[in-house]
Each structure stands twice: as C-alpha cells, then as structure tokens.
Write a protein that holds these residues in place. Structure first.
Motif, PDB file in Angstrom:
ATOM      1  N   ASP A 201       0.856  -1.184   0.000  1.00 24.39           N
ATOM      2  CA  ASP A 201       0.000   0.000   0.000  1.00 24.39           C
ATOM      3  C   ASP A 201       0.890   1.231   0.000  1.00 24.39           C
ATOM      4  N   ASP A 202       1.262   1.660  -1.189  1.00 22.06           N
ATOM      5  CA  ASP A 202       2.228   2.742  -1.334  1.00 22.06           C
ATOM      6  C   ASP A 202       1.796   3.601  -2.503  1.00 22.06           C
ATOM      7  N   GLU A 203       1.720   4.897  -2.271  1.00 18.86           N
ATOM      8  CA  GLU A 203       1.275   5.805  -3.333  1.00 18.86           C
ATOM      9  C   GLU A 203       2.268   5.885  -4.478  1.00 18.86           C
ATOM     10  N   ARG A 204       3.480   5.374  -4.279  1.00 19.79           N
ATOM     11  CA  ARG A 204       4.449   5.373  -5.375  1.00 19.79           C
ATOM     12  C   ARG A 204       4.105   4.341  -6.439  1.00 19.79           C
ATOM     13  N   LEU A 205       3.268   3.367  -6.102  1.00 18.38           N
ATOM     14  CA  LEU A 205       2.859   2.332  -7.044  1.00 18.38           C
ATOM     15  C   LEU A 205       1.546   2.759  -7.675  1.00 18.38           C
ATOM     16  N   ILE A 206       1.592   3.057  -8.963  1.00  9.66           N
ATOM     17  CA  ILE A 206       0.432   3.571  -9.693  1.00  9.66           C
ATOM     18  C   ILE A 206      -0.018   2.502 -10.674  1.00  9.66           C
ATOM     19  N   VAL A 207      -1.237   2.020 -10.487  1.00  9.43           N
ATOM     20  CA  VAL A 207      -1.782   0.974 -11.346  1.00  9.43           C
ATOM     21  C   VAL A 207      -2.736   1.621 -12.349  1.00  9.43           C
TER      22      VAL A 207
ATOM     23  N   SER B 157      -0.837  -0.950 -17.189  1.00 14.06           N
ATOM     24  CA  SER B 157       0.549  -0.784 -16.773  1.00 14.06           C
ATOM     25  C   SER B 157       0.615  -0.593 -15.270  1.00 14.06           C
ATOM     26  N   LEU B 158       1.804  -0.827 -14.765  1.00 13.64           N
ATOM     27  CA  LEU B 158       2.133  -0.564 -13.371  1.00 13.64           C
ATOM     28  C   LEU B 158       3.364   0.330 -13.365  1.00 13.64           C
ATOM     29  N   THR B 159       3.228   1.486 -12.723  1.00 13.31           N
ATOM     30  CA  THR B 159       4.327   2.440 -12.645  1.00 13.31           C
ATOM     31  C   THR B 159       4.786   2.539 -11.197  1.00 13.31           C
ATOM     32  N   ILE B 160       6.090   2.431 -11.017  1.00 15.70           N
ATOM     33  CA  ILE B 160       6.677   2.597  -9.693  1.00 15.70           C
ATOM     34  C   ILE B 160       7.600   3.803  -9.774  1.00 15.70           C
ATOM     35  N   THR B 161       7.278   4.829  -9.006  1.00 16.07           N
ATOM     36  CA  THR B 161       8.097   6.031  -8.987  1.00 16.07           C
ATOM     37  C   THR B 161       9.027   5.997  -7.778  1.00 16.07           C
ATOM     38  N   ASP B 162      10.132   6.722  -7.904  1.00 21.16           N
ATOM     39  CA  ASP B 162      11.100   6.828  -6.811  1.00 21.16           C
ATOM     40  C   ASP B 162      11.423   5.443  -6.250  1.00 21.16           C
ATOM     41  N   VAL B 163      11.944   4.584  -7.120  1.00 26.53           N
ATOM     42  CA  VAL B 163      12.164   3.177  -6.778  1.00 26.53           C
ATOM     43  C   VAL B 163      13.147   3.060  -5.616  1.00 26.53           C
ATOM     44  N   THR B 164      12.823   2.157  -4.679  1.00 24.88           N
ATOM     45  CA  THR B 164      13.708   1.846  -3.572  1.00 24.88           C
ATOM     46  C   THR B 164      14.114   0.375  -3.673  1.00 24.88           C
TER      47      THR B 164
END
Length: 1304
Positions: free
Chosen positions: A576-582, A586-593
């Motif tokens: 549950d992370d706002e960096r994961l945009i579905v 597509s699935l976008t992950i911003t500011d990858v850790t």
C-alpha cells in the motif's frame, strides 16, 4: 443351465442400470436416506453438551428412533436428552449429569412408509487429559560422551497427547543429529556434551480436544568429565577414584531403539507408516534407510528427525516388506530390519451401493462389492432387519454381495443395508429401491446460459429424472438433426460435451428427455468467448534507485466479459504505497527503492478465464564505498593496500579505482593511481620517494562510481635523488641572436626530495666545443644571448636535489633565433595551362640564405588588364601559399584573355624574404559570358524584334551570336526549335513570318574562338487584332478590374519609343474585398523569387515600393492598403543577381474610404457602453448649465453664429460651464447628418484643433447609419482649398459604381 441364464440376466441388468443411481426429487415418494451422521468413533469434550448427529430425507419426511448399546433408547424417559425437531439429532445436557453416563454405542433409525434406513454404530467416548503422577526426579549425572535417554511417559489420554520438550522459558529445546525426540516422546542423546548440562529439561503433553497442556517435573542433567566426577565423589568414598581419568572412548554405533537385529510392525491400508531407528555412538552416527525387497515410494516417502524416522503416507499393500535402517560412523555401522505387514479394514471396490429407481415391471441390481485384509464378510438387511428374517419377495434374489430384482411391482420399495466387516473394521451402507411410475422432468434450470472460452471444453447439463429412466437427446438451433458423434460427446447423465469449443458452437441448444410415459424439453444457450491473452508481457527491468519504472501488461479479451487487472508482488498483494500507480494496462513505480525489487505479476481475470505474466525488477545503485583500508608489506617505494568491498546493490563491481593524496606537495588534491578488477580486494602500489601518501578506494559498477572510501592512514616515503629528468626539452630563438632553452619542470612528487633545481647544458652542434653549464632553480627556461643566427645546438637538462642528481639526460636539439630570408627564388617562369590555369616554376633558395626554418613559398599575382581592352584593370593582388620545400605551384581561377603579373617569395618562421623579379603571362581566350540583356521590341501580328547587349564578360573576341527560338502553347508545351546564326556586330534582329497571338521562347548566346557561352532566355508574344489592343489601352489605369499582357501595347503603326523586357506574366487582375485587395495573375517564368510590389499612386519615388513575398502561388491578398487611396501594383520575378528583374504591367487598385474597422467597433458592446456613459455625462452638464442660466446667466448667441456654421461640435468653456457656440434659434441649425457646404469647406476658429489634421486624406462622409463622420476623416483646411471640388464626396462603393456606369 439355470445358473448360466442367471449370470446373463445379471450382466444385462447391471449394464442396463449402470447409471441408475439418480437423485429423486423430494416432491416424489421415496424411502429415507441418511444425509448426515456422527463419526463411528465420536470423542466428545466433557465440558460441553453432547450432540449426536442424525439427519435424513424422504417423502414423507421420516421419523427417528435410537438404540443404545443394542437396545431401544427411550428418549422421553431421560430428562437430559432431547431430539431436535424434524431431525434425529440428539442433544445431551450434561449440566445435570456426568458425561461418563453417556459413553455408549448409539445407532439411529429413520423410517417412513416406504422403508427404514439405519446409521453406523456411533461409539461415544469423552476425551481425557489426566494429570501426570507425582514423582520426585533425581538429578542425572553422566560422564561426557556416553548416551542418555530422558523418559517422558505421559499419562494416557484420549486421544493421545502431542509431546514436545521445552525449558523454563517455554523455548523448544534444540534438536540435531545428536539429540532427538522419539515417537513415544522420550528424548535421546547419542552422546552427551558438557553443554548439555542444565536443570530444565521439561516434557510437555498437549491434549487437543480439551486444549490443555500438562507439564512433567523438570529433569536436571549434569555432564562431568573424569576429574570433576572424582572430585565430587571422593568425599563419599574416601578419596577413591570411581572412574578412570580417560573420557568415554569413541565407539561404533548401536541402536537405542528398536532393540535387537530385527522387529515387526503392522499398519492398516490408507494410514501413515512411521518407523524410527535411534542410535548412539561416538562420533554421532548417521542413519539411512532402504527397503530390502524393493524401492521406497518416492512421492509418498519423507524422512524426519534428521533421518531417524521413515514416514510413508497412504499406505498400500505394496508397501509391505522388510525395511533396513543403518547407523554409521567412522568406527563402523549397525543394521536393524523391520518387517512391515499391511492389513486392510474393509473398503469399497467400486463404491457403495447406489439407490435404484425402477418403474413397475423393470429389473435392477444392488451391488455391495468390497475388499479387505483379511477378506471381509458381507451381510444384507432390509429396513434394518436381516434379510433372511425379512418377508419373502419373489422379485428379489440375494447372491453373496449382490441382490437381483426382477419384474418389481408397486409396493416393493424398501431400504437395503449392506454390512461389510473384518477384524479391523466395518462398512455400513444404505441403498433404497424405489418403485415409481413418473414422466420425465429436466432438473437443469431452463434458459440457462453457459459460457465457455474458445478451445476449452464445454459441458452443457441436462440433469433429468423419470421412471423409467428417460433417454436424453440433444438438438441445436433449427433441430435439423440430433447431436451425436464428433465433436459432441453425450454422457450417461445427459451432459453434452464439446471437447474443443469453437465460435460456431455458440447457439441455442435443446435437451429432450423421453420415456414411455412422456416427454420433456429444456432450452439452454452456449456462448463461446474469446480467450483472455496478454499481448505485451511485462519485461525484466533493471532500474537505478530513485528512478521510475513502468511494467506494461497489454491484454486482449472478449469484449462481453468484464476484465479485472490485478498486480502481485512476489505472489502477494502490492504494498500500500502511493508510489505504485496501477493503470488499465501498466504498473508504474516512482522513486524506486531497494524494497521494490522482486517478481511482479499481472493477472487479467474474467468470469471465465485468466492469463498472467511475470517480470522481475532488479533495483541497482552505485556500490557502497569500500571500508577497512589497511596498508601492509610496507617498503621504501611500494606498499600493499587491502580493503573490504561495500554492498554492490545488485550490480557486480567491475573495478576498483585507487586514488592518492600527497599531503606534502599537493594537499587537498586526489590523483588516480591505479585500477584493479572488481574481483580483487588488494593492490600493490608503486610509490615515489619524498611523499606523504594517503589512499582511498572507489568501486565502480554498471551504475556509477561509489562515494570514496575513508582515507587510509598516512604513509611517508624517504627522500632520494631524482629518478627522471625534465621532459619536453627544446631550443628556439625569440630574437635573431638568442637561444631559449625550455623544459617541462618536475612536479613535487617527481622531485624525490627537497632542494630541486636543474642543470642546463648546451653546445653548438657540428662544432667541437665543450658543454656550457648553468644551474637554474624555480624556473623552466633559460635564455642564452649573443649567439649566431639560426645555428643548431645540442641541449641537456638534468634534475638535481639535495640527495643527488638524476640520471644522465638525453640530448635534445634546437636552433637559435631566425631572421628574414635575404634572397628570392631564381629562374621564375610561368607556363599557361589553359585560359583559367597557369603553372609557376622557380629554383629553391639556398638554406643559408633562408636564415630560419623553411616554411614555404608565396606567389603574388594580379590581373593587369583584359586583352580586348587597353585600360588597366585595377584588382588587388592575390597570394597563394605553398607550404614546404616546393619548386612549383598552380595558379587557378584566372580570367581568360587577360594579362597577369606575378612574383615569388620564400618565407620562414620570421617572415617573408624579398620578391623575385616580376614576370608576366597572358591567358588564352575562353567562352564568353551571358549576353547582358535581351528585350523584345515592335511586336506585330507576324513578327518580333529582339535587341540585346554583348556579354559583360567576353573572355575573348566575340565571333558571333546564336539565336534559338520555339513556340510555347497555352499548356506550356514547347514546339520545334529554330536556330539562327548572327554576326558579331549585330545587336538586334527582326523575326518575320511568325504566328499572330503566339508566345515564343528565345535563347541567345555569344561565341568566341573557344566556343559558345551560356544563353540568356526570354519570351515574347505576337499581338492580336487592333480592336482588342485599343480596348486594352482604354482599360489600363481606370481603377477597375483590368488585364495586362506580357508584351508592349504599341500598335504596329505606333512603335514604342523604347524596348520592353520580355515579361513572364499575364492576365494580372485585382478585386477589392473586406479582407483587402486580391491580386491574381498567370506566370510561366523559371524564376522562383516572385513577389508583389505596390505604392501610393501619387508617389514618384522609386524606393517607396513595398514588397509582399508570394511563396509559389499566383494570387495574394494585400491587407496593408489604406482606405480612400489608390495604389499602383505590379508583380516582379527576380532572377540571378546580375540580371534585371522581370516586371508585369501595373494595375491601379482603389480602396474605398469606408473603414470596416469603424463599423465593427460601433457594434461592440464596450463601445456602445462608452457612448452611453458620455451621453449621460453630457446630459448632466446640460442640466447644470440650464439651471445656472435660469439663475441669470447670459450667453452670447448671435456673435457666435456668425463665426461658426456648425454649433453642435464646439468646445465647452471651462470657466462658466457653457458651450462656446450655442443658439436657441432652432431654425438656424443645420439638419443633423446634412452635408457640408457645396464648396466642400468647413470654417473653423484658428484654435479649433480638429482630428482632420491627423487624418490620412479623404473628405467627410456619411456612415451607414446616416451619422456624419467627416470631422474625423476629412482633409485639412489647406488641402480643401487647394483641391476644391475634387473630393466633395467620398469614393464610397456607391460612387464607384456610378463611375463605372458613366464609363460604360
């Protein structure tokens, strides 16, 4: 014979009723059927009420009764027992009784008028979790290395408890190949260690039914070596050693359990077989298992407790045999054989007997086929009574495990019980025979829609009931034929199967159930859907931390199905992370850790199918800096550096970069020293003397370099003499009598010690002289003065410090200063190659006379004049430079038929020498240039006159001209070429016998003895008849739409006073609209640079023409024209820069004075609002003035009337708020909107500042609404006086039309 017929009948009946086990609808009469009952061995919790289940169905609904321990159980007489309504389930309330009273064997009976069904024997026992018996456990003292068994011996419970060992902190005791718990709960030590000493070995027993845990008293274990045991026991036995001082000897294995060389074990089929072998020995033995008479079943076998336990699940008869366990250490091995026997409680071979539904007169079979070890016995009962004690029935015959029914009649319905038993258990099954006469019915829901994915199996149900059993037939859509055979499969239960469904299988299906009593139809639909497929799967990604990554998952699915996209990470839900945009695909992950790394799976689900695809995300980052830098193997000029790599963050380290800082010479600056592969963590570093080193290491992976490591400790090297001398030694002169010796100085690190200076040495080359030596410090050059000009020298520079001199330096070479050359090249001559190229030759200059490094030669040349003109041609000199030691050079780009002069000079690094004597040469003739002009004069019906000027560039003597011409039709197609040779002294020619009203294209070129030059081209048109020409002359300049022609309009009898250039334009016309003046024309010329020029008709200055570029079209709208003015407009084609532009005839364009912009403003809301505000302000001022006048104010009236003719537009005086011009005599007022006086003037005071003074010309005029706007757009008074009546009315569109009518 009778027996054979019976067997045949039995086979037929069996095959005929193979699928007779039907579900009878509950609305039809039927015997009872047990639907739910408690297990045979029923363990209860004594703390809760006892519930013994017995549920049944039937028509009519059955009644229930019970037996307890084989006798009737009267429920009504026991106040603690109740039976649930409409059920046979018993509830025993133990709040007033003990559970032990109800530990009995129970059996339930369900009966109605059609039969009786009975349950299994239900043995009720309460669970027990007894306490451990009180006991005092003495501490156990053992010698190190011996084996040990800690007994558990839990109390017997029901069911047996689960055993485990823990300490006082409720932590499980660790087990290993040396320490293990046996199946009976005891704890075994193959050998004990000193670490096994503790006082909290506690055995726990957990009883699952009561969820209680019982604890055994803790056991204390002390493990001692020999010295400790002797010291402990000496006090009791007068210091006598009980044991030898030697520890327990190493020994080969022996089994603690089982004992002896062999044992046996019995297990039931279907249960779990567990066998264990626990061995002791020193060192700890390893245990292995084999099956003597075969292989272990791989899929059902597992090894537990460090190989000590062999476990086989779902045991079958094939698992019987001998199993061998082997314990082995370095000293030997021991074996034990376990003989396994497999027994079997009764089990069904082909399933329990199935219910029979028969129509009157039909036959059937009940089969009770079971097996077991030993072989079980089979008994039959009818309605709970042994069948031998039941009423006789001629339609029934019992043969061992089979009952055969023939020609049954109504009233023969009953429930039959089959009991199969042996020493290990029993099976009891109820099966009824229901005699019914019932028409068919379909139990599947009507109009049900089946959906299936294409290429998958489709099953369409047709569950039916009827007696006799209905026959099922399937039809599709039009019912043209039954569905039987490929691709359809009809199952015994009526289900229609399509093994591989296709789109054409979609449609409406009809199921028909038919027996001898009736027929029944049911309709269903099948929809074959397109499969869900992932078209673009997510791809493996490697991304740097902090970046973004996108996994694409593009899916194709059946449009009628609702898809649901789900993403998983490592087979779990997404964080549950706002960096994961579905998104939808597509699935976008911003500011990858780094925590985002893992396997990502996209799953597309529909109601029928799904598809999934996965891709891995690897998060990389530059490595962490290395740590733990250490310096070892320290020597005078080397040291070994070691380090520990940092985390490489999923990207392997490619190399390490070692840097150093010299704190003595260059503090604060880091320099690269060396690199080593990423697999190494050491580097041998070569060092320089006299330096204070610190080192650091950087790691490089595919992302970037790491941050630098922390610096190492300082490592100082001792001073020494220099190892090298300066490089880049060179000698040169800055003046003609000096020698400058320069070099690249050594760095502080290269100096190797303090007191660095340089020993500079030189001597003249090729002269037997000694070296001259000087010492130079803190500088990198030395100047030697008073030397000969440009003499070679040998040079040496040696580094020296306080610890000695460097190695013997190498000899470098240089020259003293240069001076200008003192001689010019000799034997200079020119050879003319062609009219544009000449070759110059010269002899080389002696080296001594050059007095410097020879750089090359320069040829100065210039054109004196053209040979056909005697006047000189003033052209600047041109220079060609030839680098190097050349003796010739080419002079390109010369003018033909010209006289040239030239000289040659040598130059060195200092400059040029004197010129050679000036020589001359002449270039031969070349081809001439283009004739300067070509114009067409005197166009007639059948002839044209061409005039031209000779070429500006003749390149020789003109020997003649060649004229070629050809016709051009309306579609720009060219006719045959005509050619005419003309003498050199001609500049005009008349071409007779041409076609009238025809366009011609001309090509004219000049010739010399070297050939013909390029041609100039032009076009001309022979004229049409005279009437048309006259009409054209009248049209020109009228201001109306007119046409121009590309030839001069002089009639044959009136030739034009001067020749006109050939024009490529025709049909130039104009029209004026709201957007501007539209100018259009025809154009057939080759030039691409075409534009329109226009200027005010009254302007005579040639430079006032304004240009508008056309951009390839043949029309343009001129938007910059001002209203009320007339403009001259023409079209221009610009060719080569040395050719005059080609012009069309001019047209006169008159723009009406009505300003459409004013009309537009008058219709704007803001303008109307402003006018209303002004009107309101004027009204207020009038009211104020009127009030003041009534108070006695006097106003001059008549005087002002004589001075001004229009009192409505006069300034208001500020001192008394009155208008300067006011008349209360309305008869003298001009009508609003009336015209100005006939003389076209309006008288004003000299101080009257009208907007007319700032207008652009044009008289006053009426607007479309009748309002007068002349004051804002008319001419000034001076212009009115000069022009008189010329502009008394505006050139409005109405006036323009009147002018046109008068012309016509």
């Amino acid at each position: 014979m009778e027996r054979r017929r019976m067997d045949a009948a039995l086979l037929v009946l069996f095959l005929g009723h193979l699928a007779a086990a039907l579900e009878v609808p509950l609305d039809l009469p039927q015997p009872p059927t047990i639907t739910h009952q408690s297990p045979k061995d029923y363990i209860i919790d004594p703390r809760e009420n006892i519930i013994i289940h017995c549920e049944a169905k039937g028509k009519p609904h059955p009644s229930f009764s019970w037996t307890r321990n084989g006798t009737h159980f009267d429920i009504d007489e026991d106040p603690n027992v109740t039976m649930r309504p409409h059920s046979g389930t018993l509830v025993v309330d133990i709040s007033r009784a003990k559970a032990e009273q109800y530990e009995c064997v129970y059996q339930c009976t369900a009966r109605n008028k059609h039969g009786t069904a009975v349950s299994n024997n239900i043995v009720v026992k309460q669970s027990r979790s007894p306490l451990w018996s009180k006991e005092k456990i003495k501490p156990i003292v053992v010698q190190e290395g011996v084996s040990l068994v800690l007994p558990c011996r839990p109390p017997a419970g029901l069911p047996p408890p689960i055993i485990f060992w823990m300490d006082n902190n409720f932590q499980r005791l660790p087990q290993s190949s040396r320490v293990a718990q046996s199946l009976n709960g005891d704890l075994y030590f193959s050998n004990v260690l000193r670490d096994d000493s503790r006082n909290d070995y506690i055995c726990y027993a957990r009883f699952p039914y009561t969820q209680t845990i019982q604890q055994k008293q803790p056991i204390t274990v002390k493990v001692l070596n020999m010295d400790a045991i002797n010291d402990t026991m000496a006090a009791f036995y007068n210091d006598t050693d009980l044991f030898s001082e030697e520890p327990a000897d190493e020994r080969k294995p022996s089994f603690l359990i089982p004992s002896g060389p062999s044992s046996s074990k019995t297990v039931l089929r279907g249960q779990v077989l567990e066998m264990e072998c626990i061995a002791e020995g020193l060192p700890t033995p390893e245990v292995s298992w084999t099956k003597v008479s075969g292989d272990l079943p791989a899929k059902r076998t597992s090894f537990l407790h460090y190989q000590r336990t062999l476990r086989i699940v779902n045991v079958s008869e094939s698992d019987a045999g001998d199993y061998r366990c082997t314990a082995r250490n370095q000293l030997g091995s021991v074996h034990h054989t376990i003989h396994v026997m497999v027994k079997a409680a009764p089990y069904w071979i082909s399933g329990a007997p199935r219910n029979l539904v028969l129509a009157p007169g039909e036959s059937g079979v009940l089969t009770c086929r079971a097996s077991g070890t030993p072989k079980p016995s089979i008994t039959w009962a009818m309605n709970g009574i042994p069948i031998e004690n039941s009423p006789k029935d001629l339609s029934r015959k019992v043969e061992d495990d089979t009952i055969i029914f023939t020609d049954v009649q109504p009233g023969s319905s009953a429930v039959y019980q089959c009991n199969v038993s042996n020493d290990f258990g029993y099976l009891l099954s109820n099966a009824f025979v229901n005699v019914l006469s019932e028409p068919p019915r379909v139990l599947t829901q009507a109009n049900k829609v089946y959906q299936v994915i294409k290429n998958h199996r489709a099953l369409i149900d047709c569950a039916s009931f009827g007696s006799p059993i209905p026959k099922i037939t399937w039809f599709k859509d039009s019912r043209s034929s039954t569905l039987d055979g490929d691709p359809y499969i009809l199952h015994d239960n009526g289900t229609l199967e399509i093994h591989i469904a296709q789109a054409h299988n979609s449609g409406r299906y009809t199921c028909v159930a038919r027996n001898s009593i009736g027929i029944y139809e049911n309709h269903v639909s099948l929809e074959v859907k397109e499969p869900t497929r992932i078209l673009k799967q997510p791809e493996y990604k490697v991304v740097q931390r902090g970046k973004s990554v996108v996994f694409e998952c593009k899916v194709k699915h059946d449009p009628s199905l609702i898809p649901t996209m789900t993403w998983l990470k490592d087979d779990g839900e997404l964080p549950d992370d706002e960096r994961l945009i579905v998104d939808s695909d597509s699935l976008t992950i911003t500011d990858v850790t780094e925590s985002d790394a893992g396997m990502y799976t996209c799953i597309m689900n529909t109601t029928l199918d799904h598809d999934s695809a996965s891709a891995e995300l690897t998060v990389v980052e530059r490595p962490d800096p290395p740590t733990d830098l250490e310096l070892t193997d320290q020597k005078k000029r080397s040291v070994q550096l070691t380090w520990t790599p940092g985390d490489e963050h999923n990207s392997p380290i490619q190399k390490f970069l070692i840097q150093y800082e010299d704190l003595l010479h260059h503090r604060g600056h880091w320099h690269n020293l060396t690199e080593v592969p990423g697999t190494k963590t050491t580097a041998h570093l070569k060092l320089s003397p006299y330096a204070h080193y610190t080192f650091r290491v950087l790691a490089l992976n595919a992302v970037d370099f790491s941050r630098p490591s922390l610096s190492s400790r300082v490592y100082k090297t001792e001073p020494a003499a220099p190892d090298e001398n300066p490089t880049g030694v060179q000698g040169f002169g800055t003046e003609h009598d000096n020698l400058v010796i320069s070099w690249k100085p050594l760095s502080g690190l290269q100096s190797n010690g303090p007191g660095l200076h340089y020993k500079v040495m030189w001597r003249q080359k090729a002269v037997d002289s000694d070296w001259t030596t000087v010492t130079v410090a803190n500088n990198s050059k030395f100047v030697v003065s008073g030397v000969p000009t440009f003499v070679p020298y040998e040079l040496k520079v040696q580094a020296v410090n306080d610890y000695g001199a460097g190695p013997e330096p190498a000899i470098a070479h240089g020259y003293s200063g240069e001076d200008l050359p003192v001689a010019a090249p000799e034997n200079v001559q020119a050879i003319v190659v062609n009219s544009a190229l000449a070759e110059v030759h010269w002899d080389p200059v002696p080296f001594k006379l050059i007095r410097g490094h020879l750089k090359g030669f320069k040829v100065y040349y210039w054109r004196e004049r053209s040979l056909h003109k005697h006047n000189p041609h003033h052209v600047e000199k041109q220079i060609l430079t030839f680098s190097g030691n050349h003796t010739r050079g080419m002079l390109p780009g010369l003018h033909p038929f010209s006289l040239y002069s030239f000289n040659v000079r040598v130059y060195n690094g200092k400059g040029e020498g004197p010129p050679s004597p000036t020589q001359q040469f002449e270039t031969p003739e070349g081809v001439p240039g283009t004739p300067t002009s070509l114009i067409v004069t005197n166009p007639n019906l059948d002839s044209l006159t061409l005039e031209w000027s000779p070429p500006h560039v003749r390149n020789g003597r003109i020997t003649g001209y060649t004229l070629k011409y050809q016709q051009v039709n309306n579609s720009n197609e060219l006719g045959p070429m005509e050619e005419l040779a003309l003498p050199a002294n001609e500049t005009s020619v008349t071409l007779p016998n041409l076609k009238y009203s025809t366009r011609y294209k001309f090509y004219l070129n000049a010739k010399t003895v070297r050939g013909a030059g390029p041609a100039i081209s032009g076009e001309g048109v022979t004229i049409m008849d005279e009437v048309l020409i006259s009409q054209l002359d009248v049209d020109v300049g009228t201001g109306n739409t007119q046409t121009s022609h590309p030839i001069a309009r002089s009639p044959p009898r009136h030739p034009s006073p001067q020749a006109l250039p050939v024009s490529p334009f025709g049909n130039v016309s104009s029209s004026v609209g709201e957007d501007g003046a539209l100018i259009s024309w025809e154009y057939w010329g080759p030039e691409k640079n075409v534009y329109v020029e226009y200027k005010n008709k009254n302007s005579e200055a040639e430079e006032e023409w304004q240009k508008e570029l056309v951009n390839g079209s043949q029309n343009i709208v001129l938007k910059g024209l001002k209203g009320g003015l007339s403009y001259r407009v023409r079209v221009v084609a610009k060719g080569h820069h040395d050719q005059p532009p080609l012009l069309s005839d001019e047209v006169l364009v008159t723009v009406p004075a009505v300003a459409s912009r004013q009309v537009d403003i008058a219709t704007q809301g803001w303008f109307i609002g402003l006018m209303c505000a002004i009107a309101l302000l004027i009204l207020i001022l009038l009211i104020i003035c009127f009030i003041q006048r009534n108070k006695g104010g006097k106003y001059p009236v008549k005087e002002k009337e004589d001075a001004h003719t229009d009192p409505e537009f006069q300034p208001m005086k500020e001192d008394d708020c009155t208008f300067g011009e006011y008349s209360d005599n309305e008869d003298h007022k001009p009508l609003k909107g009336s015209r100005t006086p006939s003389n076209g003037t309006v008288k004003r005071d000299d101080s009257d500042d009208s907007l007319v003074d700032y207008g652009e010309g044009g008289d006053g005029q009426f607007n479309e609404d009748g309002s007068f706007i002349g004051q804002y757009s008319g001419k000034s008074a001076s212009r009115d006086t000069a022009e008189g009546h010329e502009s008394s009315e505006a050139p409005s569109p109405i006036n323009a039309m009147n002018s046109l009518n008068s012309f016509v």
